[in-house]
Enzyme design. Sequence first.
Site, PDB file in Angstrom:
ATOM      1  N   MET A  24       0.837  -1.204   0.000  1.00  0.00           N
ATOM      2  CA  MET A  24       0.000   0.000   0.000  1.00  0.00           C
ATOM      3  C   MET A  24       0.873   1.256   0.000  1.00  0.00           C
ATOM      4  O   MET A  24       0.389   2.355   0.281  1.00  0.00           O
ATOM      5  CB  MET A  24      -0.936   0.006   1.209  1.00  0.00           C
ATOM      6  CG  MET A  24      -1.881  -1.199   1.191  1.00  0.00           C
ATOM      7  SD  MET A  24      -3.371  -0.953   2.152  1.00  0.00           S
ATOM      8  CE  MET A  24      -2.687  -0.712   3.771  1.00  0.00           C
ATOM      9  N   GLY A  25       2.161   1.093  -0.314  1.00  0.00           N
ATOM     10  CA  GLY A  25       3.031   2.254  -0.484  1.00  0.00           C
ATOM     11  C   GLY A  25       3.540   2.842   0.823  1.00  0.00           C
ATOM     12  O   GLY A  25       3.453   2.228   1.878  1.00  0.00           O
ATOM     13  N   GLY A  30      11.048  -2.406   5.557  1.00  0.00           N
ATOM     14  CA  GLY A  30      10.298  -3.672   5.515  1.00  0.00           C
ATOM     15  C   GLY A  30       9.868  -3.978   4.082  1.00  0.00           C
ATOM     16  O   GLY A  30      10.082  -5.091   3.565  1.00  0.00           O
ATOM     17  N   HIS A  31       9.282  -2.971   3.415  1.00  0.00           N
ATOM     18  CA  HIS A  31       8.896  -3.158   2.009  1.00  0.00           C
ATOM     19  C   HIS A  31      10.126  -3.470   1.151  1.00  0.00           C
ATOM     20  O   HIS A  31      10.097  -4.338   0.278  1.00  0.00           O
ATOM     21  CB  HIS A  31       8.244  -1.885   1.458  1.00  0.00           C
ATOM     22  CG  HIS A  31       6.970  -1.483   2.140  1.00  0.00           C
ATOM     23  ND1 HIS A  31       6.883  -0.375   2.948  1.00  0.00           N
ATOM     24  CD2 HIS A  31       5.736  -2.033   2.134  1.00  0.00           C
ATOM     25  CE1 HIS A  31       5.645  -0.254   3.405  1.00  0.00           C
ATOM     26  NE2 HIS A  31       4.926  -1.249   2.931  1.00  0.00           N
ATOM     27  N   SER A 180       4.201   1.839   7.937  1.00  0.00           N
ATOM     28  CA  SER A 180       3.989   3.163   7.337  1.00  0.00           C
ATOM     29  C   SER A 180       3.259   4.072   8.323  1.00  0.00           C
ATOM     30  O   SER A 180       3.461   5.283   8.343  1.00  0.00           O
ATOM     31  CB  SER A 180       3.161   3.039   6.055  1.00  0.00           C
ATOM     32  OG  SER A 180       3.771   2.119   5.174  1.00  0.00           O
ATOM     33  N   ARG A 181       2.410   3.482   9.169  1.00  0.00           N
ATOM     34  CA  ARG A 181       1.625   4.279  10.119  1.00  0.00           C
ATOM     35  C   ARG A 181       2.486   4.887  11.225  1.00  0.00           C
ATOM     36  O   ARG A 181       2.021   5.785  11.928  1.00  0.00           O
ATOM     37  CB  ARG A 181       0.525   3.420  10.754  1.00  0.00           C
ATOM     38  CG  ARG A 181      -0.603   3.047   9.800  1.00  0.00           C
ATOM     39  CD  ARG A 181      -1.710   2.305  10.539  1.00  0.00           C
ATOM     40  NE  ARG A 181      -2.872   2.015   9.721  1.00  0.00           N
ATOM     41  CZ  ARG A 181      -3.035   0.887   9.013  1.00  0.00           C
ATOM     42  NH1 ARG A 181      -2.097  -0.044   9.026  1.00  0.00           N
ATOM     43  NH2 ARG A 181      -4.135   0.696   8.310  1.00  0.00           N
TER      44      ARG A 181
HETATM   45  P1  AMP Z   1       1.600  -2.691   3.526  1.00  0.00           P
HETATM   46  O1  AMP Z   1       2.094  -1.675   2.546  1.00  0.00           O
HETATM   47  O2  AMP Z   1       1.592  -2.201   4.934  1.00  0.00           O
HETATM   48  O3  AMP Z   1       0.323  -3.354   3.088  1.00  0.00           O
HETATM   49  O4  AMP Z   1       2.685  -3.847   3.537  1.00  0.00           O
HETATM   50  C1  AMP Z   1       3.078  -4.481   2.346  1.00  0.00           C
HETATM   51  C2  AMP Z   1       3.875  -5.704   2.680  1.00  0.00           C
HETATM   52  O5  AMP Z   1       5.021  -5.321   3.448  1.00  0.00           O
HETATM   53  C3  AMP Z   1       3.094  -6.716   3.528  1.00  0.00           C
HETATM   54  O6  AMP Z   1       3.379  -8.015   3.079  1.00  0.00           O
HETATM   55  C4  AMP Z   1       3.633  -6.474   4.901  1.00  0.00           C
HETATM   56  O7  AMP Z   1       3.569  -7.620   5.742  1.00  0.00           O
HETATM   57  C5  AMP Z   1       5.074  -6.117   4.607  1.00  0.00           C
HETATM   58  N1  AMP Z   1       5.636  -5.381   5.740  1.00  0.00           N
HETATM   59  C6  AMP Z   1       5.124  -4.283   6.339  1.00  0.00           C
HETATM   60  N2  AMP Z   1       5.882  -3.916   7.390  1.00  0.00           N
HETATM   61  C7  AMP Z   1       6.905  -4.809   7.460  1.00  0.00           C
HETATM   62  C8  AMP Z   1       8.029  -4.973   8.322  1.00  0.00           C
HETATM   63  N3  AMP Z   1       8.256  -4.145   9.333  1.00  0.00           N
HETATM   64  N4  AMP Z   1       8.851  -6.016   8.089  1.00  0.00           N
HETATM   65  C9  AMP Z   1       8.635  -6.877   7.059  1.00  0.00           C
HETATM   66  N5  AMP Z   1       7.608  -6.762   6.210  1.00  0.00           N
HETATM   67  C10 AMP Z   1       6.752  -5.750   6.396  1.00  0.00           C
END
Ligand code: AMP
Length: 296
Positions: A24-25, A30-31, A180-181
């Site tokens: 979701m950007g 992590g991303h 992201s939050r």
């Molecule tokens: P999101 O943009 O928050 O939907 O996350 C996209 C992907 O990144 C999802 O598969 C999340 O599990 C992964 N993700 C988000 N935060 C982390 C993190 N801190 N460590 C590893 N993967 C992450």
Amino acid sequence: MIVVHTFADARRAARGSVGLVPTMGFFHEGHLSLMERARDEHDTVTVSLFVNPLQFNEASDLEAYPRNPDRDAALAEAAGVDVLFAPPVSEMYPVEPLTRVVVTGVTARMEGSSRPGHFEGVATVVAKLFAGLGPDAAYFGRKDAQQLAVVRRLVADLSFPLRVVGCPIVRERDGLALSSRNVLLGAADRERALGLSRGLAAAVALVESGARDGTVLEQAVGRASPDVSFEYVELVAADTADRLERLDRNSFLAVAARVGPVRLIDNVAFEPGEGGVVVVEPGRRLDGPSLLYGGL
Ligand code: AMP
């Protein structure tokens, strides 16, 4: 890297094997770790960037969700991404979808019961990405451990011909799981947010000294972080997300808490090995400030 806005253009841009990273950007390390893993394993890395309205159960959360597409494009390019697929809502949902993907069982507890409709939104958009892009593998973070279990089940049940790869949690230097939050946290709430990882660390210490009882581990989290009011603290099986009385199989201890304006989740994963030893998934800690705060 090319930026495309339609499924058709994203498919046309792919060569050879395709690794997909759904996001979701508002990228952080992590991303980037998912993109790097996909880069190692595929000819084409496609990242989808779509803030999916269907998975937000609170309009205010959707509205406040941080966005910065230009920064995201620069970070994705630097990470070696080939195709950034950023569809508008009109491409993802040209009409209100009457077909929704409902995964039962794995979604019964935790995020499923706390956020009605959330996993239906996730499963529907993930199924559309798989059907519309046809990746060979899809990369997800273990930060969202229940989501990973839901996606694995969805792929098995609907026979999507792809591999689901779960990747370790990336944390800030002080232990806070990257999200992201996190940029929406003020200084005092940022400090309080550390209670989630501190609580999990207390449970890990108990596991390392031999504790296996689910309730004992759950209670240790609350005791270590009395200033956080947890929405849930649960030890569950990694594949079904059913609650466990004892840590006797692959599992994760998951927590959720509202801290100031945001709702945060975190977890730690366990794998019982030889002779009763439990391997704790270590994840990765940054050794400097995250690029969430000012970096690019
Ligand atoms: P999101 O943009 O928050 O939907 O996350 C996209 C992907 O990144 C999802 O598969 C999340 O599990 C992964 N993700 C988000 N935060 C982390 C993190 N801190 N460590 C590893 N993967 C992450």
